[in-house]
Design an enzyme around this catalytic site. Sequence first.
Site, mmCIF file in Angstrom:
data_model
loop_
_atom_site.group_PDB
_atom_site.id
_atom_site.type_symbol
_atom_site.label_atom_id
_atom_site.label_comp_id
_atom_site.label_asym_id
_atom_site.label_seq_id
_atom_site.Cartn_x
_atom_site.Cartn_y
_atom_site.Cartn_z
ATOM 1 N N GLY A 45 7.704 11.914 -37.811
ATOM 2 C CA GLY A 45 6.328 12.342 -37.968
ATOM 3 C C GLY A 45 6.077 13.583 -37.125
ATOM 4 O O GLY A 45 6.786 13.824 -36.152
ATOM 5 N N HIS A 138 0.728 6.700 -34.417
ATOM 6 C CA HIS A 138 1.224 7.650 -33.407
ATOM 7 C C HIS A 138 0.742 9.070 -33.742
ATOM 8 O O HIS A 138 0.254 9.789 -32.856
ATOM 9 C CB HIS A 138 2.758 7.573 -33.359
ATOM 10 C CG HIS A 138 3.399 8.544 -32.415
ATOM 11 N ND1 HIS A 138 4.067 8.156 -31.267
ATOM 12 C CD2 HIS A 138 3.476 9.906 -32.446
ATOM 13 C CE1 HIS A 138 4.511 9.245 -30.644
ATOM 14 N NE2 HIS A 138 4.169 10.318 -31.343
ATOM 15 N N GLU A 139 0.870 9.454 -35.021
ATOM 16 C CA GLU A 139 0.473 10.817 -35.407
ATOM 17 C C GLU A 139 -1.048 10.984 -35.369
ATOM 18 O O GLU A 139 -1.557 12.038 -34.990
ATOM 19 C CB GLU A 139 1.013 11.170 -36.800
ATOM 20 C CG GLU A 139 2.536 11.127 -36.930
ATOM 21 C CD GLU A 139 3.267 11.864 -35.822
ATOM 22 O OE1 GLU A 139 2.764 12.898 -35.358
ATOM 23 O OE2 GLU A 139 4.340 11.386 -35.411
HETATM 24 NI NI NI Z 1 4.463 12.364 -31.118
#
Ligand code: NI
Length: 184
Positions: A45, A138-139
């Site tokens: 990502g 997370h992104e």
């Molecule tokens: Ni990251």
Amino acid sequence: MIYPIVAYGDPVLKKVAQDIEKGSLDVAKLSEDMFETMENAHGVGLAAPQVALNIRMFVIDTSVFDDENIASVRKAFINPVIEEEWGDEWPYEEGCLSIPGVRADVYRPSNLRIRYFDTDWKEHVEEFDGMTARVIQHEYDHIEGVLFVDHLSSIKKRLLKGKLSNISKGECDASYRMKFPVKK
Ligand code: NI
């Protein structure tokens, strides 16, 4: 085009990113470049702030996990909004292309529903779980100015402090080009 990846310590990684106005930039081209940058760094990502763009966009490709139990999703998310998260929180040892050489367990809920635009500005609402949800979370954190190390306990953060400050000075090993905030 491969962008240099912004390293830990750069203020752009701590900002809440701005929505993209339709027509203000070529999101299809940017998404191609972000995929290329991510693949060159063997990431799963990449969020726009990691290529120094303070805008709400990220790309993911979970086929990299090469695990038949993980649904492979390769997508760009523009102006995403996580509408709901649910399910048991589970730990996974995360890493980040902006923080090379550092990994740590982060707990996140197992399921989510996200609203976003694709590169044709078509709106979608979809649900994800497992590793795909994990990568999205997370992104998504990145465009909210949050890094995975921000989720760690203060004692773990203290233990990582030296390593993180070295990364911001360019004292780290990455196989891809990076941009470091602190010049020596
Ligand atoms: Ni990251």
